[in-house]
Design an enzyme around this catalytic site. Structure first.
Site, PDB file in Angstrom:
ATOM      1  N   SER A   1       0.694  -1.309   0.214  1.00 50.72           N
ATOM      2  CA  SER A   1       0.031  -0.175   0.062  1.00 50.72           C
ATOM      3  C   SER A   1       0.720   1.165   0.110  1.00 50.72           C
ATOM      4  O   SER A   1       0.268   2.149  -0.348  1.00 50.72           O
ATOM      5  CB  SER A   1      -0.941   0.099   1.139  1.00 50.72           C
TER       6      SER A   1
ATOM      7  N   TYR B   1      -3.634  -2.401 -10.222  1.00 52.58           N
ATOM      8  CA  TYR B   1      -3.490  -1.950  -8.848  1.00 52.58           C
ATOM      9  C   TYR B   1      -2.769  -3.391  -8.170  1.00 52.58           C
ATOM     10  O   TYR B   1      -1.530  -2.792  -7.505  1.00 52.58           O
ATOM     11  CB  TYR B   1      -4.718  -2.068  -8.283  1.00 52.58           C
TER      12      TYR B   1
HETATM   13  O1  DON Z   1      -4.783  -4.967  -1.892  1.00 50.45           O
HETATM   14  C1  DON Z   1      -4.362  -5.491  -0.726  1.00 50.45           C
HETATM   15  O2  DON Z   1      -4.957  -5.835   0.125  1.00 50.45           O
HETATM   16  C2  DON Z   1      -2.863  -5.149  -0.709  1.00 50.45           C
HETATM   17  N1  DON Z   1      -2.337  -5.501  -2.133  1.00 50.45           N
HETATM   18  C3  DON Z   1      -2.353  -3.997  -0.195  1.00 50.45           C
HETATM   19  C4  DON Z   1      -2.828  -3.742   0.845  1.00 50.45           C
HETATM   20  C5  DON Z   1      -1.987  -2.937   2.251  1.00 50.45           C
HETATM   21  O3  DON Z   1      -0.816  -2.861   2.093  1.00 50.45           O
HETATM   22  C6  DON Z   1      -2.688  -2.308   3.280  1.00 50.45           C
HETATM   23  N2  DON Z   1      -1.663  -1.664   4.001  1.00 50.45           N
HETATM   24  N3  DON Z   1      -1.395  -1.755   5.262  1.00 50.45           N
END
Ligand code: DON
Length: 313
Positions: free
Chosen positions: A70, A197
């Site tokens: 993220s 994404y």
């Molecule tokens: O979409 C997701 O769930 C992951 N690719 C990214 C989520 C994430 O990094 C949340 N952060 N703490």
């Protein structure tokens, strides 16, 4: 405004923190909902500070690349704002959600407009905006291209195994995208949006690369990239504001209280923090707390901020 920066003292603080973190037993858990991240060793810790002038200062595993996850949402926000400017805010809000990063509940009440660009729903809209604005399909993902430019490092890559892992388990994100499609807030289709994404989330960077790439936040923009990516002081200030209020999801208030700096976390265990007028910090340890933020990276940032008296408050 540039503030005083004592390199030897900063180095000694980072060395000391890194040494103490190595002995910590309570390290949280790896993000096993992305299978490829479940096999990363918990026994790693790195920290780097990229100051206004001069080379980064680092300690521990600061040159080991990890999945930025993220944290990529900071870079994708820069790309989307570069492409469409303030019209982005018609499709995504600027309020903290108070809910987990992958929550779907608010979307129904708020007719498919995500609260902010850092929760998954908001980042999916940002990915869609970028896809819509790509005139000719460039060879590289625009977020990867921006990371390389900002870190001044063409070796930064997408981890294809992490990408495949997210593609095979990412149905919750698909659900978010389908819901927003139904509400008219996804225009490039769910498949393309999700792929783009997951690609940006799968970029691999080290603490040194991340601290360098996020320096523009601390220095109120980037003169050289003002034209190419519209990294103006106003834009940097506003991204900092969003990081402070929304960058760590439903823990953003607690992080503001403990660290006192705009932060952005990722489930790969990385956290970046900008110190306006001084520099950018990146810390990493793969073990997460229940809200998806790295236990030791956050503790390290809290200690750096306290010992160096860095705070925006
Ligand atoms: O979409 C997701 O769930 C992951 N690719 C990214 C989520 C994430 O990094 C949340 N952060 N703490």
């Amino acid at each position: 405004m540039q503030k005083e920066f004592d390199r030897p003292f900063v180095q000694s603080v980072l060395d000391d923190i890194s040494h103490r973190m190595a002995g910590e037993a309570d390290r949280g858990d790896v993000a096993d909902y992305i299978p490829e991240l479940a096999s990363v060793s918990l026994n790693q810790f790195g920290i780097a500070v990229a100051p206004l002038d001069g080379l980064p200062i680092s300690a521990g595993d600061a040159n080991v690349a990890f999945s930025i996850q993220s944290i990529s949402k900071v870079f994708s926000l820069v790309v989307a704002l570069d492409r469409v400017g303030a019209t982005l805010w018609r499709r995504v809000g600027r309020e903290p959600s108070g809910d987990p990063f992958n929550s779907i509940v608010q979307l129904e009440f708020e007719r498919g407009k995500p609260r902010n660009p850092f929760i998954n729903a908001g980042a999916l809209v940002v990915s869609d905006v970028i896809l819509q604005e790509e005139e000719a399909k460039s060879e590289e993902h625009p977020v990867l291209e921006l990371c390389r430019t900002l870190a001044n490092d063409p070796t930064i890559e997408i981890d294809e195994a992490v990408f495949a892992s997210e593609m095979s388990t990412g149905d919750r994100n698909r659900a978010l995208a389908y819901f927003m499609l139904a509400e008219g807030n996804i225009e490039s289709g769910v498949k393309a949006t999700i792929e783009s994404y997951f690609r940006q989330c799968s970029i691999e960077m080290s603490c040194v690369q991340l601290a360098t790439a996020t320096r523009f936040l601390a220095f109120a923009g980037n003169q050289e990239l003002k034209e190419d990516w519209k990294l103006t002081p106003e834009r940097a200030r506003r991204i900092n504001a969003l990081m402070m209020t929304c960058g760590c999801y439903d823990a953003s208030g607690e992080v503001a209280f403990r660290v006192g700096l705009p932060c952005k976390s990722g489930v790969g265990g990385g956290v970046v923090a900008s110190v306006p007028g001084i520099g950018s910090i990146a810390a990493w340890c793969p073990g997460l707390d229940k809200k998806g933020n790295s236990v030791l990276a956050m503790r390290a940032l809290e200690e750096v901020a306290r010992e160096l008296k860095w705070s925006v408050f």
